[in-house]
Design a protein around this motif. Sequence first.
Motif, PDB file in Angstrom:
ATOM      1  N   ILE A 183       0.825  -1.344  -0.140  1.00 42.26           N
ATOM      2  CA  ILE A 183       0.138  -0.126   0.195  1.00 42.26           C
ATOM      3  C   ILE A 183       0.712   0.990  -0.063  1.00 42.26           C
ATOM      4  N   SER A 184       1.944   1.102   0.828  1.00 47.07           N
ATOM      5  CA  SER A 184       2.774   2.280   0.991  1.00 47.07           C
ATOM      6  C   SER A 184       3.658   2.618  -0.415  1.00 47.07           C
ATOM      7  N   ASP A 185       3.869   1.576  -1.159  1.00 45.60           N
ATOM      8  CA  ASP A 185       4.594   1.601  -2.196  1.00 45.60           C
ATOM      9  C   ASP A 185       3.695   2.253  -3.403  1.00 45.60           C
ATOM     10  N   VAL A 186       2.235   1.753  -3.348  1.00 43.52           N
ATOM     11  CA  VAL A 186       1.359   2.429  -4.399  1.00 43.52           C
ATOM     12  C   VAL A 186       1.101   3.846  -4.171  1.00 43.52           C
ATOM     13  N   PRO A 191      11.009   4.225   3.105  1.00 40.74           N
ATOM     14  CA  PRO A 191      11.659   4.827   4.237  1.00 40.74           C
ATOM     15  C   PRO A 191      12.998   5.598   3.659  1.00 40.74           C
ATOM     16  N   GLU A 192      12.971   5.860   2.332  1.00 43.11           N
ATOM     17  CA  GLU A 192      14.231   6.745   1.701  1.00 43.11           C
ATOM     18  C   GLU A 192      14.221   8.070   2.416  1.00 43.11           C
ATOM     19  N   SER A 193      13.228   8.688   2.778  1.00 39.68           N
ATOM     20  CA  SER A 193      13.214  10.360   3.216  1.00 39.68           C
ATOM     21  C   SER A 193      12.051  10.220   4.146  1.00 39.68           C
ATOM     22  N   ASP A 194      12.465  11.394   5.001  1.00 40.17           N
ATOM     23  CA  ASP A 194      11.490  11.642   5.808  1.00 40.17           C
ATOM     24  C   ASP A 194       9.913  12.057   5.337  1.00 40.17           C
ATOM     25  N   GLU A 195      10.047  12.780   4.175  1.00 45.39           N
ATOM     26  CA  GLU A 195       8.611  13.107   3.375  1.00 45.39           C
ATOM     27  C   GLU A 195       8.116  12.010   2.659  1.00 45.39           C
ATOM     28  N   SER A 196       8.888  10.987   2.411  1.00 45.57           N
ATOM     29  CA  SER A 196       8.219   9.842   1.794  1.00 45.57           C
ATOM     30  C   SER A 196       7.668   8.918   2.757  1.00 45.57           C
ATOM     31  N   ARG A 197       8.258   8.686   3.664  1.00 49.61           N
ATOM     32  CA  ARG A 197       7.934   7.626   4.840  1.00 49.61           C
ATOM     33  C   ARG A 197       6.666   8.155   5.476  1.00 49.61           C
ATOM     34  N   ARG A 199       4.378  10.038   4.354  1.00 53.41           N
ATOM     35  CA  ARG A 199       2.926   9.906   3.612  1.00 53.41           C
ATOM     36  C   ARG A 199       2.147   9.329   3.918  1.00 53.41           C
ATOM     37  N   ILE A 200       2.376   7.853   4.192  1.00 53.58           N
ATOM     38  CA  ILE A 200       1.436   7.066   4.574  1.00 53.58           C
ATOM     39  C   ILE A 200       1.982   5.826   5.242  1.00 53.58           C
ATOM     40  N   GLY A 201       3.239   5.588   5.092  1.00 50.34           N
ATOM     41  CA  GLY A 201       3.786   3.986   5.405  1.00 50.34           C
ATOM     42  C   GLY A 201       4.248   4.130   6.759  1.00 50.34           C
ATOM     43  N   ALA A 202       4.819   5.438   7.314  1.00 50.14           N
ATOM     44  CA  ALA A 202       4.869   5.217   8.926  1.00 50.14           C
ATOM     45  C   ALA A 202       3.756   5.207   9.658  1.00 50.14           C
ATOM     46  N   PHE A 203       2.817   5.852   9.413  1.00 51.19           N
ATOM     47  CA  PHE A 203       1.247   5.669  10.012  1.00 51.19           C
ATOM     48  C   PHE A 203       0.814   4.354   9.968  1.00 51.19           C
ATOM     49  N   LEU A 204       0.926   3.815   8.757  1.00 48.33           N
ATOM     50  CA  LEU A 204       0.273   2.401   8.448  1.00 48.33           C
ATOM     51  C   LEU A 204       1.163   1.662   9.250  1.00 48.33           C
ATOM     52  N   CYS A 205       2.398   1.591   9.286  1.00 43.54           N
ATOM     53  CA  CYS A 205       3.068   0.635  10.374  1.00 43.54           C
ATOM     54  C   CYS A 205       2.999   0.961  11.953  1.00 43.54           C
ATOM     55  N   ILE A 206       3.104   2.072  12.121  1.00 41.36           N
ATOM     56  CA  ILE A 206       3.162   2.174  13.599  1.00 41.36           C
ATOM     57  C   ILE A 206       1.480   1.846  14.245  1.00 41.36           C
ATOM     58  N   PRO A 454       7.137  -8.360  16.397  1.00 39.48           N
ATOM     59  CA  PRO A 454       6.346  -7.601  15.548  1.00 39.48           C
ATOM     60  C   PRO A 454       6.869  -5.971  15.532  1.00 39.48           C
ATOM     61  N   SER A 455       7.239  -5.569  16.899  1.00 41.13           N
ATOM     62  CA  SER A 455       7.868  -4.306  17.051  1.00 41.13           C
ATOM     63  C   SER A 455       9.233  -3.909  16.395  1.00 41.13           C
ATOM     64  N   ALA A 456      10.084  -5.104  16.607  1.00 38.61           N
ATOM     65  CA  ALA A 456      11.446  -5.334  15.786  1.00 38.61           C
ATOM     66  C   ALA A 456      11.151  -5.327  14.331  1.00 38.61           C
ATOM     67  N   LEU A 457      10.155  -6.005  13.904  1.00 37.56           N
ATOM     68  CA  LEU A 457      10.188  -5.932  12.475  1.00 37.56           C
ATOM     69  C   LEU A 457       9.669  -4.704  11.987  1.00 37.56           C
ATOM     70  N   ILE A 458       8.754  -4.124  12.720  1.00 37.08           N
ATOM     71  CA  ILE A 458       8.123  -2.665  12.028  1.00 37.08           C
ATOM     72  C   ILE A 458       9.408  -1.654  12.331  1.00 37.08           C
ATOM     73  N   TYR A 459      10.172  -1.888  13.257  1.00 36.05           N
ATOM     74  CA  TYR A 459      11.279  -0.840  13.265  1.00 36.05           C
ATOM     75  C   TYR A 459      12.445  -1.112  12.381  1.00 36.05           C
ATOM     76  N   GLY A 460      12.431  -2.410  12.169  1.00 36.10           N
ATOM     77  CA  GLY A 460      13.533  -2.749  11.263  1.00 36.10           C
ATOM     78  C   GLY A 460      13.207  -2.190   9.718  1.00 36.10           C
ATOM     79  N   ALA A 461      11.959  -2.129   9.593  1.00 32.83           N
ATOM     80  CA  ALA A 461      11.493  -1.740   8.040  1.00 32.83           C
ATOM     81  C   ALA A 461      11.687  -0.220   7.533  1.00 32.83           C
TER      82      ALA A 461
END
Length: 498
Positions: A183-186, A191-197, A199-206, A454-461
């Motif tokens: 979903i984040s990729d779409v 994770p490449e930049s603050d602006e990119s992550r 957008r939606i990826g960080a919100f969905l992950c956490i 799960p937390s380690a996995l999400i953080y590692g992403a």
Amino acid sequence: MTMSIPLKSSPSTRSASATSATSKAATSIPHAKALKAAVCIAVTLVIYILPVPDGLTAQGMHMLAIFLGTILGLILQPLPTSAVAIIGLTVAMLTGTMDPKTAAFSGLGSASIWLIVAAFFIAQGFVKTGLGRRIALVFISLLGKSSLGISYGLTAADLLLAPATPSNTARLGGILFPIITSISDVQESTPESDESRRRIGAFLCITANNVNAITSSMFITAMAAGPVVAQLASDSDAPISWGTWALAAIVPGLLCLIVIPALVYLIYPPSVRHVPSAQTDAKAELKSLGRLSVKEWIMLLTFAAMLVLWATGQVTGINATTVAFLGVAVLLVTDIITWKEMAANSSAWSTLIFFGILVGMATPLNELGVTEWAGAFIADSIEGWSWPVVLVLLTVCYFLLHYMFASELAQVVAIYTLFLSVAVAAGAPPMATALLLGCTSGLIGAMTHYASGPSALIYGAGYVKTAEFLRVGLVCGVVTVAIYLTVGLGWWKIIGLW
């Protein structure tokens, strides 16, 4: 009258200013890292040289000092996470606190940790075949008007899977995480930049991570620690059946699942909130994709087989990690993923190092009696208080003590029985206490980036930074524990559990 016209700076002037600013920033960063490192070293040394209190051995005190210093390093991050973990382990070995032949590397052999690593590879398969993107497009076509709507869709999926997935790492890592990344990729969020992550990826992950902690608290079979809690409670004359746990947790758990995505949306919002054209675009792209390809079918069938095996693990006796690696093996044989791609997955290997080391360092705290000593200290401090006050304080302490643990199961084994016995001795109802501590054992799984698999996995992403992880994890944890202490206990009174 004369007018003063501001002069534009020349390119050379701007270049000189930029160079000066860059130079100052480069100088300040090492200074900041050095200060953080000094704080970590100082805290470790102070605890290390303190007089050993009654009930602890010198080795236990030293292990506590090194572990707390390492945890502080993970929070302040003078160096990357894996580097901090390696340095902490090195100090433990150099001081003789951990034996390099036995204890030091024991955590790297943990089945739960390798399950996390396998989950990263499974996610690669979803992305490479395009199946993850297809699934993501289905979610967006149904709920894609807002980021919040997508998060509630993922929440519903987690709740549906939780009763039949005894490993919360498998549930989030192997099933939901690939969908989140797709979903984040779409939405061009990486994770490449603050602006990119952001957008939606960080919100969905956490959000997914905190939701996973809630669903883990709702069923005995929703996390590895659940059956252990049930056994320990039964040994303490407070037997909990699957049905009793599910009935008790359904009201506070559902309330938490309603509140937490909205709370995260409020305190950690995505920059992409409304995507009005997303549903139309997603439907159009799904139509253009056509039927599933052969590799998508292989990925889908492999995934379905893994889900069935995870759900029936208690019947078949097949470990969740074995199932995950069976799936990875199929993906390798069918050329869905290659060893070269696996070897290049730095997130997987970094997570293995930092989380494996932490688990290995946390285990001696229990073996050396540190956790038992801490529990006894708490018990002595609340002696003579009324049981409702004792129950609340013990639950809060149980929650906060997870900052010292790298998995829910480790904490349950270490101090669950101790806290249960202290509360019951103070007059707290056994069943309600056993359930409250059991549910809290699930809720603690999202409070830090090392709190659980799960937390380690999400953080590692790489979508969520350390400070953000700790802040949101603490806020959500406090809210969910508060709901269980109020709405939960009230509901349990209505159904006669106390």
